[in-house]
Motif scaffolding. Sequence first.
Motif, PDB file in Angstrom:
ATOM      1  N   GLN A  43     -40.379-184.453 -38.569  1.00 53.31           N
ATOM      2  CA  GLN A  43     -40.706-184.632 -37.159  1.00 53.31           C
ATOM      3  C   GLN A  43     -39.432-185.034 -36.408  1.00 53.31           C
ATOM      4  O   GLN A  43     -38.918-186.148 -36.601  1.00 53.31           O
ATOM      5  CB  GLN A  43     -41.752-185.750 -36.994  1.00 53.31           C
ATOM      6  N   PRO A  44     -38.893-184.175 -35.558  1.00 52.37           N
ATOM      7  CA  PRO A  44     -37.635-184.500 -34.875  1.00 52.37           C
ATOM      8  C   PRO A  44     -37.750-185.663 -33.901  1.00 52.37           C
ATOM      9  O   PRO A  44     -36.768-186.354 -33.636  1.00 52.37           O
ATOM     10  CB  PRO A  44     -37.298-183.193 -34.132  1.00 52.37           C
ATOM     11  N   GLY A  45     -38.960-185.911 -33.384  1.00 58.51           N
ATOM     12  CA  GLY A  45     -39.117-186.990 -32.415  1.00 58.51           C
ATOM     13  C   GLY A  45     -38.815-188.367 -32.971  1.00 58.51           C
ATOM     14  O   GLY A  45     -38.218-189.207 -32.297  1.00 58.51           O
ATOM     15  N   ASN A  46     -39.235-188.616 -34.216  1.00 49.97           N
ATOM     16  CA  ASN A  46     -38.988-189.933 -34.827  1.00 49.97           C
ATOM     17  C   ASN A  46     -38.190-189.854 -36.121  1.00 49.97           C
ATOM     18  O   ASN A  46     -38.068-190.834 -36.846  1.00 49.97           O
ATOM     19  CB  ASN A  46     -40.321-190.653 -35.076  1.00 49.97           C
ATOM     20  N   ASN A  47     -37.660-188.662 -36.417  1.00 51.63           N
ATOM     21  CA  ASN A  47     -36.805-188.473 -37.594  1.00 51.63           C
ATOM     22  C   ASN A  47     -37.483-188.952 -38.878  1.00 51.63           C
ATOM     23  O   ASN A  47     -36.924-189.715 -39.663  1.00 51.63           O
ATOM     24  CB  ASN A  47     -35.463-189.189 -37.397  1.00 51.63           C
ATOM     25  N   THR A  48     -38.716-188.519 -39.085  1.00 51.06           N
ATOM     26  CA  THR A  48     -39.441-188.885 -40.301  1.00 51.06           C
ATOM     27  C   THR A  48     -40.079-187.651 -40.914  1.00 51.06           C
ATOM     28  O   THR A  48     -40.328-186.649 -40.235  1.00 51.06           O
ATOM     29  CB  THR A  48     -40.554-189.913 -40.017  1.00 51.06           C
ATOM     30  N   TRP A  49     -40.347-187.733 -42.216  1.00 51.01           N
ATOM     31  CA  TRP A  49     -41.036-186.670 -42.939  1.00 51.01           C
ATOM     32  C   TRP A  49     -42.493-187.070 -43.113  1.00 51.01           C
ATOM     33  O   TRP A  49     -42.798-188.197 -43.490  1.00 51.01           O
ATOM     34  CB  TRP A  49     -40.404-186.442 -44.307  1.00 51.01           C
ATOM     35  N   THR A  50     -43.389-186.150 -42.865  1.00 50.24           N
ATOM     36  CA  THR A  50     -44.827-186.365 -43.039  1.00 50.24           C
ATOM     37  C   THR A  50     -45.355-185.388 -44.080  1.00 50.24           C
ATOM     38  O   THR A  50     -45.042-184.192 -44.028  1.00 50.24           O
ATOM     39  CB  THR A  50     -45.579-186.141 -41.712  1.00 50.24           C
ATOM     40  N   GLN A  51     -46.147-185.895 -45.024  1.00 46.50           N
ATOM     41  CA  GLN A  51     -46.715-185.008 -46.043  1.00 46.50           C
ATOM     42  C   GLN A  51     -47.923-184.284 -45.474  1.00 46.50           C
ATOM     43  O   GLN A  51     -48.836-184.896 -44.914  1.00 46.50           O
ATOM     44  CB  GLN A  51     -47.112-185.770 -47.301  1.00 46.50           C
ATOM     45  N   LEU A  52     -47.927-182.964 -45.602  1.00 48.94           N
ATOM     46  CA  LEU A  52     -49.052-182.146 -45.162  1.00 48.94           C
ATOM     47  C   LEU A  52     -49.959-181.845 -46.351  1.00 48.94           C
ATOM     48  O   LEU A  52     -49.729-182.328 -47.456  1.00 48.94           O
ATOM     49  CB  LEU A  52     -48.537-180.843 -44.541  1.00 48.94           C
ATOM     50  N   ALA A  53     -50.973-181.047 -46.138  1.00 51.11           N
ATOM     51  CA  ALA A  53     -51.889-180.676 -47.218  1.00 51.11           C
ATOM     52  C   ALA A  53     -51.136-179.897 -48.297  1.00 51.11           C
ATOM     53  O   ALA A  53     -50.240-179.088 -48.000  1.00 51.11           O
ATOM     54  CB  ALA A  53     -53.030-179.828 -46.664  1.00 51.11           C
ATOM     55  N   ASP A  54     -51.488-180.160 -49.561  1.00 52.15           N
ATOM     56  CA  ASP A  54     -50.863-179.442 -50.673  1.00 52.15           C
ATOM     57  C   ASP A  54     -51.207-177.956 -50.606  1.00 52.15           C
ATOM     58  O   ASP A  54     -52.291-177.559 -50.154  1.00 52.15           O
ATOM     59  CB  ASP A  54     -51.346-179.989 -52.009  1.00 52.15           C
ATOM     60  N   MET A  55     -50.291-177.131 -51.089  1.00 53.58           N
ATOM     61  CA  MET A  55     -50.595-175.711 -51.243  1.00 53.58           C
ATOM     62  C   MET A  55     -51.636-175.534 -52.346  1.00 53.58           C
ATOM     63  O   MET A  55     -51.796-176.398 -53.216  1.00 53.58           O
ATOM     64  CB  MET A  55     -49.330-174.925 -51.589  1.00 53.58           C
ATOM     65  N   SER A  56     -52.313-174.405 -52.336  1.00 58.78           N
ATOM     66  CA  SER A  56     -53.344-174.142 -53.341  1.00 58.78           C
ATOM     67  C   SER A  56     -52.749-173.967 -54.726  1.00 58.78           C
ATOM     68  O   SER A  56     -53.420-174.208 -55.732  1.00 58.78           O
ATOM     69  CB  SER A  56     -54.123-172.877 -52.967  1.00 58.78           C
ATOM     70  N   TYR A  57     -51.496-173.538 -54.808  1.00 58.87           N
ATOM     71  CA  TYR A  57     -50.861-173.268 -56.090  1.00 58.87           C
ATOM     72  C   TYR A  57     -49.447-173.848 -56.118  1.00 58.87           C
ATOM     73  O   TYR A  57     -48.816-174.043 -55.078  1.00 58.87           O
ATOM     74  CB  TYR A  57     -50.769-171.751 -56.356  1.00 58.87           C
ATOM     75  N   PHE A  58     -48.964-174.111 -57.331  1.00 62.53           N
ATOM     76  CA  PHE A  58     -47.583-174.498 -57.505  1.00 62.53           C
ATOM     77  C   PHE A  58     -46.719-173.256 -57.297  1.00 62.53           C
ATOM     78  O   PHE A  58     -47.061-172.160 -57.749  1.00 62.53           O
ATOM     79  CB  PHE A  58     -47.359-175.050 -58.919  1.00 62.53           C
ATOM     80  N   ARG A  59     -45.594-173.430 -56.617  1.00 66.50           N
ATOM     81  CA  ARG A  59     -44.763-172.274 -56.337  1.00 66.50           C
ATOM     82  C   ARG A  59     -43.301-172.685 -56.228  1.00 66.50           C
ATOM     83  O   ARG A  59     -42.961-173.651 -55.543  1.00 66.50           O
ATOM     84  CB  ARG A  59     -45.216-171.607 -55.036  1.00 66.50           C
ATOM     85  N   GLY A  60     -42.426-171.968 -56.946  1.00 62.99           N
ATOM     86  CA  GLY A  60     -40.995-172.172 -56.878  1.00 62.99           C
ATOM     87  C   GLY A  60     -40.295-170.855 -56.600  1.00 62.99           C
ATOM     88  O   GLY A  60     -40.904-169.777 -56.676  1.00 62.99           O
ATOM     89  N   MET A  61     -39.013-170.918 -56.291  1.00 65.66           N
ATOM     90  CA  MET A  61     -38.232-169.717 -55.989  1.00 65.66           C
ATOM     91  C   MET A  61     -38.952-168.848 -54.956  1.00 65.66           C
ATOM     92  O   MET A  61     -39.060-167.633 -55.088  1.00 65.66           O
ATOM     93  CB  MET A  61     -37.989-168.918 -57.276  1.00 65.66           C
TER      94      MET A  61
END
Length: 318
Positions: free
Chosen positions: A46-64
């Motif tokens: 969030q650029p307004g307060n320079n913080t990271w917020t956790q959103l809902a997890d994806m349905s699957y694990f995914r890399g690359m």
Amino acid sequence: TWDDTAIADLPTGRYAGAGGVYRGQFIVAGGNLNSNIMTNTVYAWQPGNNTWTQLADMSYFRGMTSGATWGDSFYVVGGVDSTNNVSNTTLRYQSSCPTDTPTPTLTGTPPTATPTYTATPPPPSPTPCAMPFTDLTGNTFSGAIGYLYCHNMVSGVSATSFNPGGSATRAQFARLVVKAFGLQITTPSDGQQLFTDVPPSYYAFPYIETGYIHAILSGYTQAQCQAANALYPCYLPNRAITRAELVKLIVKAGNYPHITPTIPTFVDVPSSYFAYTYIETAYAYHLVHGVDASHFAPAIAIRRDEMAEVVYKAITTP
């Protein structure tokens, strides 16, 4: 020029995830926590307060994987799944309102009723206790493990190790599920044991007996005990518990109304499979997900950190 102090660091390090700008936020989805562990967690800066917020997890694990914004949605496209196979699936994320906590677009068969539990779980601790485990750095499920540990539901394999990647055993799960669902400890009044391989001196004896009396846990048949060189009736407490077995027991402990879709969600869990209804129910209530878009891998032993995550979701999700 590059400035390392201009933006807050990610809550957990990762690489090879999807990234992009969505509704004025910078999204980082999935990726690898290390060479062996992928994640399905999603964070928004969030650029307004320079913080990271956790959103809902994806349905699957995914890399690359890759990410892109199109219209009112953020997409995660392709990549490598948790079995190290190349995936062609595309996941879509939508937020109902730019200023609210985003909610995902749900997939699969929705529940037809709100689940009811056999016990009221303890409320989340506003100030988590300090965890002594040194092997959870960067682990996707460290939050769930911390919650369970701080509520005296789970413990490590030593004073400083949780062994998150180790296989969960039937005894470990019995102890966790009885504690998590607040079942009253019940053992035979005559001091006898129900299973030949679970004597009263065994650390998980009261939990296995309690789980059995509450019709959540069960032992093996005479033929299965004989095949394992155990006397009938046996429980085989040190045997690794599979993904299918654990899900079945969680659904029973939580007393979830069963969800049975006409078409199976996973190709490796047909309607004839012993845990079909339990896996579909747990999936519909977002307690579990597949190892990829079409596979659940029901016979694979579940890891200790994965076990913690499933139980955590079961006792904290309305």
